[in-house]
Scaffold this motif. Structure first.
Motif, PDB file in Angstrom:
ATOM      1  N   GLN A  54     -26.416  -2.856   6.379  1.00 25.51           N
ATOM      2  CA  GLN A  54     -25.046  -3.460   5.579  1.00 25.51           C
ATOM      3  C   GLN A  54     -23.803  -3.022   5.688  1.00 25.51           C
ATOM      4  O   GLN A  54     -23.596  -2.037   6.567  1.00 25.51           O
ATOM      5  N   ASP A  55     -22.960  -3.943   5.057  1.00 29.05           N
ATOM      6  CA  ASP A  55     -21.333  -3.570   5.642  1.00 29.05           C
ATOM      7  C   ASP A  55     -20.455  -2.182   4.003  1.00 29.05           C
ATOM      8  O   ASP A  55     -22.206  -2.759   3.449  1.00 29.05           O
ATOM      9  N   PHE A  56     -19.776  -1.657   4.327  1.00 28.81           N
ATOM     10  CA  PHE A  56     -19.288  -0.593   3.033  1.00 28.81           C
ATOM     11  C   PHE A  56     -17.961  -0.978   3.051  1.00 28.81           C
ATOM     12  O   PHE A  56     -17.205  -1.871   3.660  1.00 28.81           O
ATOM     13  N   GLU A  57     -17.313   0.065   1.662  1.00 23.36           N
ATOM     14  CA  GLU A  57     -16.410  -0.065   1.263  1.00 23.36           C
ATOM     15  C   GLU A  57     -15.761   0.947   2.089  1.00 23.36           C
ATOM     16  O   GLU A  57     -16.174   2.439   1.485  1.00 23.36           O
ATOM     17  N   ALA A  58     -14.530   0.847   2.556  1.00 26.19           N
ATOM     18  CA  ALA A  58     -13.941   2.505   2.703  1.00 26.19           C
ATOM     19  C   ALA A  58     -12.241   2.914   1.978  1.00 26.19           C
ATOM     20  O   ALA A  58     -11.622   1.448   1.538  1.00 26.19           O
ATOM     21  N   ILE A  59     -12.484   3.412   1.021  1.00 24.45           N
ATOM     22  CA  ILE A  59     -11.334   3.484   0.281  1.00 24.45           C
ATOM     23  C   ILE A  59     -10.520   4.905   0.722  1.00 24.45           C
ATOM     24  O   ILE A  59     -11.111   6.174   0.181  1.00 24.45           O
ATOM     25  N   ILE A  60      -9.262   4.960   0.515  1.00 27.60           N
ATOM     26  CA  ILE A  60      -8.535   6.229   1.163  1.00 27.60           C
ATOM     27  C   ILE A  60      -7.380   6.162  -0.043  1.00 27.60           C
ATOM     28  O   ILE A  60      -6.587   5.236   0.086  1.00 27.60           O
ATOM     29  N   HIS A  61      -7.271   7.138  -0.763  1.00 26.14           N
ATOM     30  CA  HIS A  61      -6.532   7.684  -1.597  1.00 26.14           C
ATOM     31  C   HIS A  61      -4.761   8.052  -1.020  1.00 26.14           C
ATOM     32  O   HIS A  61      -5.295   9.949  -0.652  1.00 26.14           O
ATOM     33  N   LEU A  62      -4.222   8.013  -0.940  1.00 25.61           N
ATOM     34  CA  LEU A  62      -2.774   8.350  -1.014  1.00 25.61           C
ATOM     35  C   LEU A  62      -2.479   8.849  -1.344  1.00 25.61           C
ATOM     36  O   LEU A  62      -1.835   9.917  -1.146  1.00 25.61           O
ATOM     37  N   ASP A  63      -2.151   8.263  -2.989  1.00 30.92           N
ATOM     38  CA  ASP A  63      -1.867   9.127  -4.186  1.00 30.92           C
ATOM     39  C   ASP A  63      -2.825   8.425  -4.855  1.00 30.92           C
ATOM     40  O   ASP A  63      -2.587   7.883  -4.797  1.00 30.92           O
ATOM     41  N   LYS A  64      -2.354   8.877  -6.663  1.00 29.00           N
ATOM     42  CA  LYS A  64      -2.697   8.666  -7.037  1.00 29.00           C
ATOM     43  C   LYS A  64      -2.775   7.187  -7.698  1.00 29.00           C
ATOM     44  O   LYS A  64      -4.084   6.638  -8.463  1.00 29.00           O
ATOM     45  N   ALA A  65      -1.325   6.361  -7.226  1.00 25.83           N
ATOM     46  CA  ALA A  65      -1.598   4.991  -7.831  1.00 25.83           C
ATOM     47  C   ALA A  65      -1.735   4.355  -6.202  1.00 25.83           C
ATOM     48  O   ALA A  65      -1.317   3.050  -6.573  1.00 25.83           O
ATOM     49  N   THR A  66      -1.879   4.554  -5.372  1.00 24.45           N
ATOM     50  CA  THR A  66      -1.427   3.832  -4.090  1.00 24.45           C
ATOM     51  C   THR A  66      -3.107   4.688  -3.370  1.00 24.45           C
ATOM     52  O   THR A  66      -3.344   5.495  -3.250  1.00 24.45           O
ATOM     53  N   GLU A  67      -3.896   3.267  -2.760  1.00 23.85           N
ATOM     54  CA  GLU A  67      -4.861   3.718  -1.887  1.00 23.85           C
ATOM     55  C   GLU A  67      -4.513   2.409  -0.661  1.00 23.85           C
ATOM     56  O   GLU A  67      -4.449   1.236  -1.416  1.00 23.85           O
ATOM     57  N   VAL A  68      -5.665   2.290   0.334  1.00 23.18           N
ATOM     58  CA  VAL A  68      -6.037   1.849   0.927  1.00 23.18           C
ATOM     59  C   VAL A  68      -7.132   1.176   1.724  1.00 23.18           C
ATOM     60  O   VAL A  68      -8.637   2.342   0.940  1.00 23.18           O
ATOM     61  N   ARG A  69      -7.663  -0.287   0.877  1.00 25.64           N
ATOM     62  CA  ARG A  69      -8.957   0.202   1.118  1.00 25.64           C
ATOM     63  C   ARG A  69      -9.440  -1.297   2.014  1.00 25.64           C
ATOM     64  O   ARG A  69      -8.989  -2.381   2.343  1.00 25.64           O
ATOM     65  N   MET A  70     -10.529  -1.543   2.903  1.00 25.53           N
ATOM     66  CA  MET A  70     -11.130  -1.752   4.072  1.00 25.53           C
ATOM     67  C   MET A  70     -12.588  -2.254   3.284  1.00 25.53           C
ATOM     68  O   MET A  70     -14.017  -1.611   3.598  1.00 25.53           O
ATOM     69  N   GLN A  71     -13.082  -3.375   4.334  1.00 23.40           N
ATOM     70  CA  GLN A  71     -14.359  -3.781   4.199  1.00 23.40           C
ATOM     71  C   GLN A  71     -14.684  -3.541   6.290  1.00 23.40           C
ATOM     72  O   GLN A  71     -14.175  -3.541   6.928  1.00 23.40           O
ATOM     73  N   VAL A  72     -15.754  -2.675   6.480  1.00 23.19           N
ATOM     74  CA  VAL A  72     -15.882  -1.586   6.844  1.00 23.19           C
ATOM     75  C   VAL A  72     -17.777  -1.859   7.697  1.00 23.19           C
ATOM     76  O   VAL A  72     -18.501  -2.242   7.054  1.00 23.19           O
ATOM     77  N   GLU A  73     -17.462  -1.765   9.094  1.00 19.56           N
ATOM     78  CA  GLU A  73     -18.794  -1.974   9.525  1.00 19.56           C
ATOM     79  C   GLU A  73     -19.050  -0.681  10.428  1.00 19.56           C
ATOM     80  O   GLU A  73     -17.723  -0.330  11.350  1.00 19.56           O
ATOM     81  N   LEU A  74     -20.281   0.038  10.158  1.00 17.75           N
ATOM     82  CA  LEU A  74     -20.646   1.326  10.966  1.00 17.75           C
ATOM     83  C   LEU A  74     -20.695   0.345  12.123  1.00 17.75           C
ATOM     84  O   LEU A  74     -21.769   0.108  12.733  1.00 17.75           O
ATOM     85  N   ARG A  75     -19.563   1.332  13.175  1.00 19.43           N
ATOM     86  CA  ARG A  75     -19.839   1.365  14.581  1.00 19.43           C
ATOM     87  C   ARG A  75     -20.609   1.881  15.526  1.00 19.43           C
ATOM     88  O   ARG A  75     -20.659   2.020  16.829  1.00 19.43           O
ATOM     89  N   HIS A  76     -20.450   3.495  15.164  1.00 18.44           N
ATOM     90  CA  HIS A  76     -21.111   4.256  15.815  1.00 18.44           C
ATOM     91  C   HIS A  76     -21.732   6.258  15.466  1.00 18.44           C
ATOM     92  O   HIS A  76     -20.479   5.536  14.114  1.00 18.44           O
ATOM     93  N   GLU A  77     -22.206   6.291  15.348  1.00 19.74           N
ATOM     94  CA  GLU A  77     -22.912   7.629  14.102  1.00 19.74           C
ATOM     95  C   GLU A  77     -22.943   8.768  15.157  1.00 19.74           C
ATOM     96  O   GLU A  77     -23.734   8.013  16.556  1.00 19.74           O
TER      97      GLU A  77
END
Length: 121
Positions: A54-77
């Motif tokens: 299954q895919d994942f969602e990655a959430i990067i919190h840049l500050d309290k009001a700003t974030e980057v959200r991506m639907q991501v796939e595990l490419r290497h572990e």
């Protein structure tokens, strides 16, 4: 395409921000090691029991009001790291990510090349 080739096409920048991986009801706070326009690399969390089909969602919190959200796939572990490729990113998140990468690349020509590569990818 190998991961090595992809690294050449999309420069990764070291960046430290609170980051979380989500998959359904599961949540893993992770340490962000680096990111690019096409993905991210994180430290592997201790309780890593994900459904790799299954895919994942990655959430990067840049500050309290700003974030980057991506639907991501595990490419290497690896034992200590997980590498993800971005499958989908909304326009607002892409704008934040674009600005972040642009600020960390010394050459604006390099940023334009990466955007072209992303569109053609």
């Amino acid at each position: 395409m190998s991961d090595h080739d992809e690294r050449r096409r999309f420069q990764r920048i070291a960046f430290d921000a609170p980051t979380e991986l989500r998959q359904g009801e599961r949540r893993w706070p992770v340490t962000l090691l680096d990111l690019s326009l096409k993905g991210l690399l994180v430290e592997r969390p201790e309780a890593w029991e994900a459904d790799l089909s299954q895919d994942f969602e990655a959430i990067i919190h840049l500050d309290k009001a700003t974030e980057v959200r991506m639907q991501v796939e595990l490419r290497h572990e690896e034992p200590e790291r997980l590498g993800f490729i971005c499958l989908y990113i909304d326009l607002e998140s892409m704008s934040h990510l674009h600005r972040l990468v642009e600020l960390n690349l010394a050459d604006s020509t390099e940023m334009m090349r990466e955007l072209r590569e992303l569109i053609e990818y």
